[in-house]
Scaffold this motif. Structure first.
Motif, PDB file in Angstrom:
ATOM      1  N   TYR A  46      15.597  98.431  79.253  1.00 45.85           N
ATOM      2  CA  TYR A  46      16.622  97.390  79.303  1.00 45.85           C
ATOM      3  C   TYR A  46      16.130  96.108  79.960  1.00 45.85           C
ATOM      4  O   TYR A  46      16.708  95.057  79.753  1.00 45.85           O
ATOM      5  CB  TYR A  46      17.860  97.905  80.041  1.00 45.85           C
ATOM      6  CG  TYR A  46      18.600  98.944  79.257  1.00 45.85           C
ATOM      7  CD1 TYR A  46      19.440  98.585  78.225  1.00 45.85           C
ATOM      8  CD2 TYR A  46      18.448 100.291  79.542  1.00 45.85           C
ATOM      9  CE1 TYR A  46      20.119  99.527  77.487  1.00 45.85           C
ATOM     10  CE2 TYR A  46      19.121 101.247  78.811  1.00 45.85           C
ATOM     11  CZ  TYR A  46      19.953 100.862  77.785  1.00 45.85           C
ATOM     12  OH  TYR A  46      20.612 101.810  77.061  1.00 45.85           O
ATOM     13  N   GLY A  47      15.113  96.186  80.770  1.00 43.21           N
ATOM     14  CA  GLY A  47      14.622  94.984  81.417  1.00 43.21           C
ATOM     15  C   GLY A  47      13.365  95.267  82.202  1.00 43.21           C
ATOM     16  O   GLY A  47      13.040  96.408  82.493  1.00 43.21           O
ATOM     17  N   ALA A  48      12.649  94.194  82.531  1.00 45.56           N
ATOM     18  CA  ALA A  48      11.434  94.317  83.326  1.00 45.56           C
ATOM     19  C   ALA A  48      11.275  93.078  84.191  1.00 45.56           C
ATOM     20  O   ALA A  48      11.627  91.979  83.776  1.00 45.56           O
ATOM     21  CB  ALA A  48      10.216  94.481  82.427  1.00 45.56           C
ATOM     22  N   ALA A  49      10.781  93.292  85.394  1.00 44.66           N
ATOM     23  CA  ALA A  49      10.453  92.193  86.293  1.00 44.66           C
ATOM     24  C   ALA A  49       9.000  92.376  86.691  1.00 44.66           C
ATOM     25  O   ALA A  49       8.637  93.393  87.273  1.00 44.66           O
ATOM     26  CB  ALA A  49      11.352  92.203  87.527  1.00 44.66           C
ATOM     27  N   LEU A  67      10.837  98.318  86.142  1.00 46.63           N
ATOM     28  CA  LEU A  67      11.395  98.551  84.814  1.00 46.63           C
ATOM     29  C   LEU A  67      12.766  99.211  84.967  1.00 46.63           C
ATOM     30  O   LEU A  67      12.932 100.108  85.773  1.00 46.63           O
ATOM     31  CB  LEU A  67      10.496  99.450  83.993  1.00 46.63           C
ATOM     32  CG  LEU A  67       9.078  98.964  83.761  1.00 46.63           C
ATOM     33  CD1 LEU A  67       8.264 100.040  83.070  1.00 46.63           C
ATOM     34  CD2 LEU A  67       9.070  97.699  82.948  1.00 46.63           C
ATOM     35  N   LEU A  68      13.697  98.783  84.150  1.00 46.18           N
ATOM     36  CA  LEU A  68      15.009  99.400  84.096  1.00 46.18           C
ATOM     37  C   LEU A  68      15.087 100.093  82.744  1.00 46.18           C
ATOM     38  O   LEU A  68      15.081  99.445  81.705  1.00 46.18           O
ATOM     39  CB  LEU A  68      16.117  98.358  84.241  1.00 46.18           C
ATOM     40  CG  LEU A  68      17.544  98.856  84.119  1.00 46.18           C
ATOM     41  CD1 LEU A  68      17.843  99.853  85.218  1.00 46.18           C
ATOM     42  CD2 LEU A  68      18.488  97.681  84.165  1.00 46.18           C
ATOM     43  N   PHE A  69      15.118 101.442  82.767  1.00 48.29           N
ATOM     44  CA  PHE A  69      15.166 102.158  81.507  1.00 48.29           C
ATOM     45  C   PHE A  69      16.065 103.366  81.620  1.00 48.29           C
ATOM     46  O   PHE A  69      16.392 103.838  82.697  1.00 48.29           O
ATOM     47  CB  PHE A  69      13.764 102.563  81.032  1.00 48.29           C
ATOM     48  CG  PHE A  69      13.067 103.591  81.876  1.00 48.29           C
ATOM     49  CD1 PHE A  69      13.143 104.924  81.567  1.00 48.29           C
ATOM     50  CD2 PHE A  69      12.320 103.208  82.982  1.00 48.29           C
ATOM     51  CE1 PHE A  69      12.487 105.866  82.330  1.00 48.29           C
ATOM     52  CE2 PHE A  69      11.660 104.139  83.752  1.00 48.29           C
ATOM     53  CZ  PHE A  69      11.760 105.472  83.430  1.00 48.29           C
TER      54      PHE A  69
END
Length: 44
Positions: free
Chosen positions: A28-31, A39-41
């Motif tokens: 869903y997102g990465a910084a 990582l948001l997964f």
């Protein structure tokens, strides 16, 4: 990678961990920072 999460250090790729079975994973997102990555997964 399709069977886990890996890290590339500029020379080679190394796995951080493997999925136990064929995953259905959505990132869903990465910084990305100089020395860190977040990582948001979700694994279904």
């Amino acid at each position: 990678m399709t069977d886990g999460l890996a890290h590339y250090n500029g020379t080679n790729i190394e796995y951080l961990f493997y999925f136990n079975k064929t995953p259905r994973t959505q990132i869903y997102g990465a910084a990305l920072f100089e020395k860190e990555a977040f990582l948001l997964f979700m694994k279904i």
